[in-house]
Design a protein around this motif. Structure first.
Motif, PDB file in Angstrom:
ATOM      1  N   ALA A 434       0.834  -1.214   0.000  1.00 12.23           N
ATOM      2  CA  ALA A 434       0.000   0.000   0.000  1.00 12.23           C
ATOM      3  C   ALA A 434       0.865   1.258   0.000  1.00 12.23           C
ATOM      4  CB  ALA A 434      -0.916  -0.013   1.216  1.00 12.23           C
ATOM      5  N   TYR A 459      -3.946  -9.260  -3.279  1.00 12.51           N
ATOM      6  CA  TYR A 459      -5.007  -9.183  -2.267  1.00 12.51           C
ATOM      7  C   TYR A 459      -5.839 -10.464  -2.223  1.00 12.51           C
ATOM      8  CZ  TYR A 459      -4.086  -4.339  -1.048  1.00 12.51           C
ATOM      9  OH  TYR A 459      -3.494  -3.197  -0.574  1.00 12.51           O
ATOM     10  N   ASP A 464      -8.171 -11.165   0.952  1.00  5.46           N
ATOM     11  CA  ASP A 464      -8.902  -9.888   1.041  1.00  5.46           C
ATOM     12  C   ASP A 464      -9.795  -9.767  -0.193  1.00  5.46           C
ATOM     13  OD1 ASP A 464      -9.836  -7.307   1.334  1.00  5.46           O
ATOM     14  OD2 ASP A 464      -7.909  -6.488   1.972  1.00  5.46           O
ATOM     15  N   LYS A 466     -12.716  -8.405  -0.625  1.00  2.00           N
ATOM     16  CA  LYS A 466     -13.332  -7.097  -0.859  1.00  2.00           C
ATOM     17  C   LYS A 466     -12.418  -6.183  -1.656  1.00  2.00           C
ATOM     18  CE  LYS A 466     -15.410  -3.180   1.589  1.00  2.00           C
ATOM     19  NZ  LYS A 466     -15.732  -2.608   2.922  1.00  2.00           N
ATOM     20  N   GLU A 467     -11.142  -6.101  -1.251  1.00  2.00           N
ATOM     21  CA  GLU A 467     -10.197  -5.211  -1.938  1.00  2.00           C
ATOM     22  C   GLU A 467      -9.861  -5.731  -3.329  1.00  2.00           C
ATOM     23  OE1 GLU A 467      -7.702  -1.847  -2.466  1.00  2.00           O
ATOM     24  OE2 GLU A 467      -9.445  -2.325  -1.226  1.00  2.00           O
ATOM     25  N   SER A 468      -9.705  -7.038  -3.463  1.00  2.00           N
ATOM     26  CA  SER A 468      -9.364  -7.601  -4.780  1.00  2.00           C
ATOM     27  C   SER A 468     -10.497  -7.366  -5.771  1.00  2.00           C
ATOM     28  CB  SER A 468      -9.043  -9.090  -4.666  1.00  2.00           C
ATOM     29  OG  SER A 468     -10.152  -9.807  -4.162  1.00  2.00           O
ATOM     30  N   ARG A 470     -12.758  -4.934  -5.536  1.00  2.00           N
ATOM     31  CA  ARG A 470     -12.825  -3.487  -5.779  1.00  2.00           C
ATOM     32  C   ARG A 470     -11.824  -3.084  -6.866  1.00  2.00           C
ATOM     33  NH1 ARG A 470     -10.402   1.091  -5.004  1.00  2.00           N
ATOM     34  NH2 ARG A 470      -8.579   0.128  -4.025  1.00  2.00           N
TER      35      ARG A 470
END
Length: 555
Positions: A434, A459, A464, A466-468, A470
């Motif tokens: 990040a 991700y 993760d 949700k982040e992947s 997104r």
């Protein structure tokens, strides 16, 4: 001339601008054009045509279009040459619609395209994959009673060659000959290349022999096509290829020698590759930086690192200038026998080659040697070292190298950040990832498709979801197409959680975006279906459905 009070005529100024562009001195050409008012010289349509042609060849279509608009504002009428230059510029960039727009613009002013204009349009349309447009233009040209020239012949031949229709291409050439059009060396070269690519070496050589029989001179492109084609034959010997060149009374250039040297380097016959350097000198062909790069890469590939480093440390790496007499000359078998001095490209190539074979310690020592000699490392060199460290999982050294390049004022590029992101994501260091993303955005870089592929996979790997997802949605909205590996990472994440409907939807997205699924894609889905088919807590109907889907995917 100005000092003596003589007026610089527009013809002379136009010739100067043209000459400067052709000599590669583009800034000087632009400065010369801008200084015309200073000498009370008013540019005419020829001057503007020269300026537009120069800008088009540089790919500066905005500048070319601006010059055309300036002509119209000054009521200087463009001619077919002016418009043809702009059309050619657009077609080289595969901007077919813009090229056709310029043709429509010129015809509205009663300026009609000639065979050169049509040649650019036809060739550009073929290269852009717009076959129908190209053929329609060809028919339009014939309707205006314009005959084919060699450029148009080559455009048609190359299109047929690219589509594997080389026999049709030769029939087309024979038809042109019957209509009185002489096929030149370029046309023969395209045919020869086509036959080599379908593995018909005997016919390719027959076409090559026709060049000699017709009294045409081989150019460097034809020779290199010949050598490249022969090099792909089984048990090929570059020296035998050289004998073919002699039989055809053709002169090899540096590119031809580079091709033969590259063949030897790929086969590990480095000494034979170096021997060709003597042939180059005997034939007064000066090696160039590409010659050096081929040799350095070959030496590194086969572990002869000390020999390369010794050559460089003695200042005998390949460059552009002929070597002066030296007291301590390298051994006759060394690359120094090719007789050239070092240049920075040689060092950059060496660093890249060493990193490519995971010899980062030696690459770092070469980088230090560069600094001692006053040779600056560029972004590509630092990127090679960073990639090498990342490949060897030396993440802290990769970061230290990144910091060093910033300290020395060398600007990173998106490839620098992608290399770092790829390894940090693979290691699961998402907080550091990040920070790197923040750094690249702070420096004004936009994420490209590779950046998104790396981040999505990273991700997904650390669960993760949700982040992947997104990032996946953001990537698609921006018009990027994810790679197969990116889809696989997301599909794998969903199948592990038993979300087969979502995994199947992603598979459908792959197909709709024409991204090819590989064996790993099917393996993930089949495993997911079988896993669910064996879960006793699921309804019997659902288990049966998952088993059926697994069998379907297996087929």
């Amino acid at each position: 001339m100005v000092a003596r009070g003589h007026l610089l005529y527009v013809v002379l100024c136009t010739s100067l601008v043209d000459g400067l562009f052709k000599a590669g001195k583009c800034k000087e050409a632009e400065d010369m054009f801008c200084s015309l008012p200073k000498y009370d010289v008013i540019p005419n349509h020829v001057t503007y045509s020269v300026l537009i042609d120069g800008r088009c060849k540089l790919g500066d279509m905005t500048g070319a279009q601006s010059a055309l608009e300036e002509m119209e504002e000054k009521r200087i009428s463009p001619n077919v040459v002016t418009y043809s230059s702009i059309i050619n510029g657009y077609m080289k960039e595969r901007k077919v619609e813009q090229g056709l727009g310029i043709m429509r613009q010129m015809t509205t002013k009663n300026i009609y395209p000639n065979c050169i204009t049509y040649g650019a349009l036809i060739d550009g349309s073929f290269r852009a994959g717009k076959q129908d447009v190209a053929l329609e233009l060809y028919d339009g040209m014939k309707m205006q009673s314009l005959n084919e020239n060699n450029y148009i012949v080559d455009a048609v031949v190359n299109n047929l060659r690219r589509n594997g229709k080389i026999i049709d291409a030769e029939k087309f050439c024979q038809d042109m000959i019957s209509r009185g059009i002489q096929i030149d060396c370029v046309n023969h070269t395209s045919l020869m290349d086509g036959y080599f690519k379908i593995g018909d070496a005997s016919t390719a050589l027959r076409v090559g022999q026709e060049v000699k029989e017709k009294g045409l001179e081989y150019d460097s492109v034809a020779l290199n096509v010949l050598i490249n084609g022969l090099s792909k034959l089984k048990d090929n010997d570059p020296h035998a290829d050289y004998d073919v060149i002699k039989q055809m009374n053709a002169d090899a250039d540096c590119g031809t020698y580079n091709t033969m040297i590259n063949i030897y380097c790929k086969d590990g016959k480095i000494d034979r590759a170096l021997e060709l350097g003597d042939d180059m000198k005997r034939n007064r062909v000066l090696p160039n930086t590409i010659t050096c790069n081929i040799l350095i890469t070959g030496l590194c590939k086969f572990g002869k690192i000390e020999k390369v480093v010794n050559i460089l440390s003695e200042g005998s790496a390949l460059g552009f200038k002929e070597q002066k007499s030296r007291k301590n000359c390298a051994d006759a078998s060394d690359a120094s026998k090719l007789g050239l001095e070092e240049d920075e490209t040689s060092y950059h190539t060496l660093v890249g080659a060493l990193c490519g074979v995971s010899m980062t310690k030696k690459a770092a020592s070469v980088l230090e040697d560069m600094k001692r000699r006053g040779i600056s490392a560029d972004t590509i060199t630092y990127n090679a070292l960073i990639c090498g460290y990342c490949k060897g999982n030396h993440l802290m050294k990769a970061l230290a190298t990144y910091s060093e390049m910033l300290t020395h004022g060398v600007s990173p590029n998106i490839e620098t950040y992608n290399a770092l992101l790829c390894r940090f994501c693979a290691a699961g260091w998402m907080q550091k990832t990040a920070k790197i993303v923040d750094e690249l955005e702070m420096r004004g870089f936009a994420r490209n498709a590779t950046t998104y592929d790396i981040l999505i996979s990273g991700y997904a790997k650390v669960n993760d979801k949700k982040e992947s997802m997104r990032l996946y949605c953001e990537m698609v909205i921006l018009g990027f197409i994810p790679r197969t590996s990116t889809f696989n990472a997301l599909i794998h994440k969903f199948t592990r959680e038993g979300m087969m409907r979502q995994a199947s939807e992603l598979m459908n997205k792959m197909q709709s975006r024409e991204v090819a699924a590989n064996s790993f894609t099917y393996d993930i889905l089949i495993r997911g279906c079988f896993k669910l088919s064996n879960q006793t807590d699921l309804h019997k109907h659902l288990r049966k459905s998952h088993r059926k889907e697994a069998k379907r995917l297996f087929k």
